[in-house]
Design an enzyme around this catalytic site. Structure first.
Site: not given
Ligand code: BES
Ligand code: ZN
Ligand code: ZN
Length: 496
Positions: A266, A340
Site C-alpha cells: 500500500k 477474503r
Molecule cells: N484492509 C483493506 C480494505 C480497507 C481499505 C479497509 C481502506 C479500510 C479502509 C483491504 O485488505 C484491501 O486492501 N482491499 C483492497 C482490495 C483490492 C486490492 C481489490 C482495496 O480495497 O483496495
Molecule cells: Zn489489503
C-alpha cells in the site's frame, strides 16, 4: 462508569437535564434543584440562550454551588431512542473537570426505553484509550451517574441499565482491541487475550489453531496471508454454551492485525490505520463478551482469522495459486486483497464443522465499500433476503446502520473466471469492488444437504471498512475504533 437508578429527587454532583427544543421552563423536572440553579436554568431557557438543539450542551454553575449541564434533545415530535442515546453520549463527551465525577440525570419523560437509551449512550461514550499514556493526564476521574426516576420504574430501569452496561463492556473490548497498536496486537497476542478472557466464564471456551496446525489442516488462505510475517497467523474459535445442541449462530471475523498490502504494498499515507484491519475479529470477540456478560444461555460460536499481511521473502506473491480449506483454489492477483483469503477458510470452517443456523462475517474488507457508503453505514450482503432484512432491522433498532448491497451472479462470474484456478481474488476491473469481494466470499460458504436438497448455509457479509473507524458522526465514540455491530449482533441473536 457506574450507573445507578433510584427514585427520589436527590441530586449528587452535576445535574444533567435533557431538554427538548422550545422548552422555556423546566417545570416538573425541577424538584430537588437548588433555587439559584433552578432560576438560572429557567432564565437561559426563557431567554432562548439554550435552544435544546439535538446534542448541544450548556453548563451552568449556580451561585449556591449547584451545577447543571443542559443537553439538547431536539424537537419532541422527532424524538426516538436514538435521540436519547446520542444525547446521553453528548453529555459525557461534553464533560469537563468542572463537572466533577458525579452526574445525576432528571428526565422530563417517564418513558423507560428513552431513559435506558440515554444511560446506554452515556456508557458507550464513556471510553478513552489511554493504555499507552505514561502520564495519567485525564482530568476526568471515573464517572458515576445516578438516574432519578419513578419508584415504580426502578426495577425495570435497573435491569435495562445493567444489561446495557454489560453490552457496552463488549463494545469497549472491541474498541480496545481495535485501538491497540500493531506492535502489540498480532495474531497470537489476540489469541492470548482470548484465552485469558475465557477464564472469566465457566460457559465459554477458546480454541487456538496455531500456524503449524493451520498448515496441517489445509487452511491455505490463512497460511498464505500470514506466512510472510514473523508473527505467524492463527485461527481463534470462541464457543459460548458449547454443551447446547442444535443449530446456532456462527460469527466469523477478518483479523488482519496489520495490512501493509503485502508484496502489492500500500502507499504510505494513512497506512497506520491498517492496524484496524482486525476490526471484524474485534467485533466477534466483543460480541462474545457482550453475550457472556448478559448471561445469554444458548450456543454461539465465533471464528476469527488472524494474520499479519507483510511483504517479505516468505510472503505470498501476486500470481501464486493457493488451495484453501474448502479444496477450492484461488489465483492471488493482488496480495492486498487478503481479507477474503483468510475469510475463505473461516467461512468454510463455520459451515462445515458447526451446525450453523446462520453465518455472519465481519470484515474491514474493501476501500470500495467506504467509497460507496462513506462512514455512515456498513455494507450488508446476504444469500437470503429475509435474513438480510433481519440484520438491517436489528441494526436500525440499535442505531447501527447496515445498508443492503447486491449479491449478483455477474459479480460471482467475474470472480470465478480465472484462467488457471477456481477463483481469483481480484475483480476484472475496479468497478463494484465491494460487490465483487462479497461475491468472492460466497464461493466459500458451504452447502448443507444432499442432491436436490443441497442449500447454501444462510450467510451474511458485513463490510465494516467505513464504520469501524473514522465515523465522525457516530456520537457514541470520540475517536478511533467504534466497536460497531456488537450491539446489532446482540439484538439479532437474543431478539432483545
Ligand atoms: N484492509 C483493506 C480494505 C480497507 C481499505 C479497509 C481502506 C479500510 C479502509 C483491504 O485488505 C484491501 O486492501 N482491499 C483492497 C482490495 C483490492 C486490492 C481489490 C482495496 O480495497 O483496495
Ligand atoms: Zn489489503
Ligand atoms: Zn485488509
Amino acid at each position: 462508569m457506574q450507573v445507578t437508578v433510584s427514585s427520589g429527587n436527590n441530586i449528587y454532583g452535576t445535574l444533567v437535564l435533557p431538554i427538548f427544543e422550545g422548552t422555556d421552563t423546566i417545570g416538573a423536572t425541577n424538584e430537588g434543584i437548588p433555587n439559584s440553579l433552578n432560576a438560572q436554568i429557567n432564565r437561559v431557557l426563557s431567554e432562548g440562550d439554550f435552544k435544546g438543539k439535538a446534542n448541544s450542551t450548556m453548563t451552568l454553575l449556580g451561585t449556591d454551588g449547584g451545577k447543571a449541564m443542559l443537553v439538547g434533545l431536539g424537537k419532541e415530535a422527532d424524538a426516538t431512542v436514538h435521540t436519547y442515546r446520542d444525547a446521553g453520549a453528548s453529555a459525557v463527551a461534553a464533560r469537563k473537570k468542572v463537572h466533577g465525577s458525579e452526574f445525576t440525570v432528571n428526565f422530563s419523560t417517564k418513558d423507560t426505553a428513552a431513559i435506558a437509551a440515554f444511560a446506554e449512550g452515556m456508557m458507550l461514550r464513556d471510553y478513552d484509550y489511554d493504555e499507552y499514556k505514561s502520564k495519567d493526564d485525564d482530568d476526568d476521574a471515573d464517572l458515576s451517574t445516578r438516574i432519578n426516576c419513578n419508584e415504580s420504574d426502578v426495577e425495570t430501569l435497573g435491569a435495562a441499565v445493567e444489561r446495557a452496561a454489560a453490552i457496552a463492556g463488549g463494545v469497549h473490548l472491541s474498541r480496545d482491541l481495535g485501538n491497540c497498536p500493531p506492535n502489540d496486537m498480532y495474531p497470537m497476542a489476540f489469541a492470548e487475550k482470548a484465552e485469558a478472557w475465557a477464564k472469566q466464564y465457566s460457559n465459554v471456551t477458546v480454541e487456538v489453531i496455531e500456524y503449524e496446525a493451520a498448515k496441517r489442516l489445509g487452511m491455505g488462505g490463512l497460511v498464505a496471508v500470514g506466512m510472510g510475517s514473523a508473527r505467524k497467523p492463527c485461527m481463534v474459535i470462541f464457543t459460548l454454551n458449547g454443551d447446547q445442541s442444535g443449530p446456532h449462530p456462527v460469527l466469523v471475523g477478518k483479523g488482519i492485525t496489520f495490512d501493509t498490502g503485502g508484496i502489492s504494498i500500500k502507499p504510505s499515507p494513512s497506512m497506520d490505520e491498517m492496524k484496524y484491519d482486525m476490526g471484524g475479529s474485534a467485533t466477534v470477540f466483543g460480541t462474545m463478551e457482550a453475550l457472556a456478560a448478559i448471561g445469554y444461555d444458548k450456543k454461539v460460536v465465533g471464528i476469527t482469522c488472524m494474520a499479519e499481511n507483510m511483504p517479505s521473502s516468505n510472503a505470498q506473491r501476486p500470481g501464486d495459486v493457493i488451495t484453501t480449506l474448502s479444496g477450492k483454489t484461488i489465483e492471488v492477483l493482488n496480495t492486498d486483497a487478503e481479507g477474503r483469503l483468510v475469510l475463505s477458510d473461516g467461512l468454510w470452517k463455520a459451515g462445515t464443522d458447526f451446525d450453523a443456523e446462520y453465518i455472519v462475517d465481519f470484515a474491514t474488507l474493501t476501500g470500495a465499500c467506504v467509497v460507496a457508503l462513506g462512514h455512515e453505514a456498513t455494507g450488508l450482503w446476504s444469500n437470503d433476503d429475509d435474513f438480510r432484512t433481519r440484520i438491517h432491522d436489528a441494526g436500525n433498532d440499535v442505531g447501527e446502520l447496515a445498508w443492503p448491497m447486491p449479491l449478483l451472479p455477474a459479480f460471482e462470474k467475474e470472480m470465478t473466471d480465472s484462467k488457471i484456478a477456481d477463483t481469483r481474488n481480484l475483480g476484472a476491473g475496479r468497478w463494484g469492488g465491494a460487490n465483487t469481494a462479497a461475491a468472492f466470499l460466497k464461493q466459500f460458504v458451504p452447502e448443507k444437504g444432499e442432491g436436490d436438497d443441497a442449500k447454501q448455509v444462510t450467510w451474511a457479509h458485513m463490510d465494516i471498512a467505513g464504520t469501524y473507524w473514522g465515523a465522525k458522526t457516530n456520537k457514541t465514540v470520540g475517536h478511533g475504533a467504534t466497536g460497531v455491530h456488537v450491539r446489532t449482533m446482540v439484538r439479532l441473536i437474543t431478539g432483545e
